[in-house]
Design a protein around this motif. Structure first.
Motif, PDB file in Angstrom:
ATOM      1  N   ASP A 230      -1.169 -13.015  -3.532  1.00  0.00           N
ATOM      2  CA  ASP A 230      -0.496 -11.569  -3.622  1.00  0.00           C
ATOM      3  C   ASP A 230      -1.001 -10.156  -2.173  1.00  0.00           C
ATOM      4  O   ASP A 230      -0.042  -9.344  -2.556  1.00  0.00           O
ATOM      5  CB  ASP A 230      -0.546 -10.641  -4.927  1.00  0.00           C
ATOM      6  N   LYS A 233       1.780  -9.142  -0.015  1.00  0.00           N
ATOM      7  CA  LYS A 233       3.627  -8.951  -1.361  1.00  0.00           C
ATOM      8  C   LYS A 233       3.410  -7.361  -1.897  1.00  0.00           C
ATOM      9  O   LYS A 233       3.905  -6.227  -1.698  1.00  0.00           O
ATOM     10  CB  LYS A 233       3.824  -9.711  -2.803  1.00  0.00           C
ATOM     11  N   LYS A 234       1.566  -7.030  -1.896  1.00  0.00           N
ATOM     12  CA  LYS A 234       0.745  -5.744  -2.570  1.00  0.00           C
ATOM     13  C   LYS A 234       1.467  -4.401  -1.331  1.00  0.00           C
ATOM     14  O   LYS A 234       1.963  -3.282  -2.014  1.00  0.00           O
ATOM     15  CB  LYS A 234      -0.433  -5.754  -2.982  1.00  0.00           C
ATOM     16  N   LEU A 236       3.346  -5.128   0.811  1.00  0.00           N
ATOM     17  CA  LEU A 236       5.222  -4.538   1.322  1.00  0.00           C
ATOM     18  C   LEU A 236       5.167  -3.402  -0.014  1.00  0.00           C
ATOM     19  O   LEU A 236       6.044  -2.058   0.612  1.00  0.00           O
ATOM     20  CB  LEU A 236       5.725  -5.209   1.766  1.00  0.00           C
ATOM     21  N   ALA A 237       4.772  -3.524  -0.791  1.00  0.00           N
ATOM     22  CA  ALA A 237       4.990  -2.570  -1.900  1.00  0.00           C
ATOM     23  C   ALA A 237       4.436  -1.146  -1.687  1.00  0.00           C
ATOM     24  O   ALA A 237       5.028  -0.315  -2.263  1.00  0.00           O
ATOM     25  CB  ALA A 237       4.655  -3.003  -3.319  1.00  0.00           C
ATOM     26  N   ASP A 238       3.610  -0.752  -1.299  1.00  0.00           N
ATOM     27  CA  ASP A 238       2.342  -0.117  -1.120  1.00  0.00           C
ATOM     28  C   ASP A 238       3.220   0.747  -0.133  1.00  0.00           C
ATOM     29  O   ASP A 238       3.233   1.950  -0.335  1.00  0.00           O
ATOM     30  CB  ASP A 238       1.581  -0.384  -0.533  1.00  0.00           C
ATOM     31  N   THR A 239       3.526   0.143   0.521  1.00  0.00           N
ATOM     32  CA  THR A 239       4.101   1.123   2.161  1.00  0.00           C
ATOM     33  C   THR A 239       5.709   1.281   2.171  1.00  0.00           C
ATOM     34  O   THR A 239       6.341   1.370   3.287  1.00  0.00           O
ATOM     35  CB  THR A 239       3.437   0.268   3.614  1.00  0.00           C
ATOM     36  N   ASP A 240       6.313   0.850   1.846  1.00  0.00           N
ATOM     37  CA  ASP A 240       7.901   0.924   1.239  1.00  0.00           C
ATOM     38  C   ASP A 240       8.619  -0.018   2.220  1.00  0.00           C
ATOM     39  O   ASP A 240       9.436   0.210   2.691  1.00  0.00           O
ATOM     40  CB  ASP A 240       8.374   2.489   1.286  1.00  0.00           C
ATOM     41  N   GLY A 241       8.060  -1.034   2.298  1.00  0.00           N
ATOM     42  CA  GLY A 241       8.388  -2.491   3.780  1.00  0.00           C
ATOM     43  C   GLY A 241       7.826  -2.550   4.767  1.00  0.00           C
ATOM     44  O   GLY A 241       8.501  -3.218   5.667  1.00  0.00           O
ATOM     45  N   ARG A 264       7.086  -3.210   9.826  1.00  0.00           N
ATOM     46  CA  ARG A 264       8.122  -3.689   8.818  1.00  0.00           C
ATOM     47  C   ARG A 264       9.585  -3.615   9.962  1.00  0.00           C
ATOM     48  O   ARG A 264       9.583  -4.208  11.542  1.00  0.00           O
ATOM     49  CB  ARG A 264       8.826  -1.810   8.291  1.00  0.00           C
TER      50      ARG A 264
END
Length: 349
Positions: A230, A233-234, A236-241, A264
């Motif tokens: 994960d 996925k984490k 990408l979520a932490d960095t808004d993409g 990104r």
């Protein structure tokens, strides 16, 4: 003079006794006080780089054995040629090793490190796993006053490599964070330069939990272990993409996969490490994601001066440096090959 030299590719280094060179023309003779052990030395010692898919890039040609490795060189000037100006016996200096032919268009635009006819110390000509080393011109000798002995040597490759790679990213906004992938000696340098060069603290990734904790303690905003399914996925979520840029200090199939997955749209991946392997991606994904993937190879002499200004100004926290006797050069290469080194090892003749 004494040296720990390659006598057979892949075999343990051996101590050899050589004539101490006498500097001619603009040459300078340096008595080596410290020489860093770099991961690229491992590949040169093996005689090849892994290209992936069972393919190897043979780099054993062009060197007369025995050959002396070592390109992170620090020491004392003990003799100068008759045409060497601006340096004197007794000066303490670090050595810029990425020397070119001096006559081609690449060298003339100040990019000697990219010359196709290099004279790089410890790479194509004799280096610093020795008591003495010849340097072709005083311009390659830099003052390191105020920098810890031994640590200064490591800035000539790991420091310069990290600085030059970070410089290729360009400007970031206050909320953007660069991702450092791989936290060995060069990666930890990269973390420090990212902290100094960009507004926001960097992110870091490694498969070693001890290195991740070290990075966290050294100022990383957040850390990720790619072995965790994960982790990406984490991130990408932490960095808004995704991040605007990722610097891969490992250069393996797994590290590059993580790095390119973390950027990104419109992001950059800078590959520094030479671990080896192959990489492929569907061509339409390049324009669709608008990403760029490029390489960075050490840095120029002018970048070295810029980097040392940052270091001497106290803006770069020191990385761990372990001193070992020159006689442990071969063991140090083996330890690096097996991933048993945190920080940097420097040999002390």
């Amino acid at each position: 003079m004494k040296a720990e030299a390659i006598v057979e590719y892949g075999a343990p280094l051996q101590e050899v006794t050589l004539d101490t060179p006498e500097p001619q023309g603009t040459e300078v003779l340096v008595k080596v006080s410290h020489c860093g052990v770099c991961h690229s030395d491992v590949h040169l010692h093996d005689g090849y780089f892994d290209m992936g898919g069972g393919n190897k890039l043979d780099v054993s040609g062009g060197r007369k054995l025995p050959f002396t490795l070592g390109h992170e060189i620090e020491g004392e000037v003990v003799a100068v040629g008759p045409d060497a100006e601006g340096v004197k016996v007794g000066d303490q200096r670090v050595v810029f090793p990425w020397i070119g032919c001096g006559a081609c268009a690449t060298c003339n635009r100040g990019e000697e490190h990219l010359c196709n006819r290099p004279r790089a110390l410890g790479i194509t000509v004799a280096g610093g796993y020795a008591t003495h080393c010849i340097v072709p011109h005083p311009r390659y000798l830099l003052d390191y006053e105020g920098v810890q002995d031994g640590l200064a040597a490591t800035y000539m490759c790991s420091g310069l490599t990290a600085y030059s790679a970070m410089k290729k990213i360009g400007e970031l906004t206050d909320e953007e964070r660069v991702l450092v992938v791989g936290l060995g000696g060069v990666g930890m340098m990269g973390l420090q330069f990212a902290k100094a060069m960009f507004p926001a603290a960097p992110l870091a990734a490694d498969v070693d939990e001890n290195k991740l904790q070290s990075a966290k303690g050294s100022g990383a905003h957040e850390v990720y272990n790619p072995k965790d399914e994960d982790a990406l996925k984490k991130l990408l979520a932490d960095t808004d993409g995704g991040v605007p840029a990722a610097v891969d200090f490992v250069g393996s199939e797994a590290s590059l996969k993580f790095a390119q997955g973390a950027v990104r749209k419109g992001g950059k991946v800078i590959v520094v490490g030479l671990f080896g392997g192959g990489f492929s991606m569907p061509i339409p994904m390049f324009p669709m994601r608008a990403i760029s993937i490029g390489g960075s190879y050490v840095g120029s002499l002018s970048e070295t001066h810029e980097m040392m200004d940052l270091v001497k100004a106290g803006k770069i926290d020191p990385i761990p440096v372990a001193e070992r006797p020159l006689s442990e050069a071969s063991k140090s290469l083996d330890d690096l090959r097996e991933g048993h080194v945190m920080g940097r090892v420097v040999l002390k003749p």
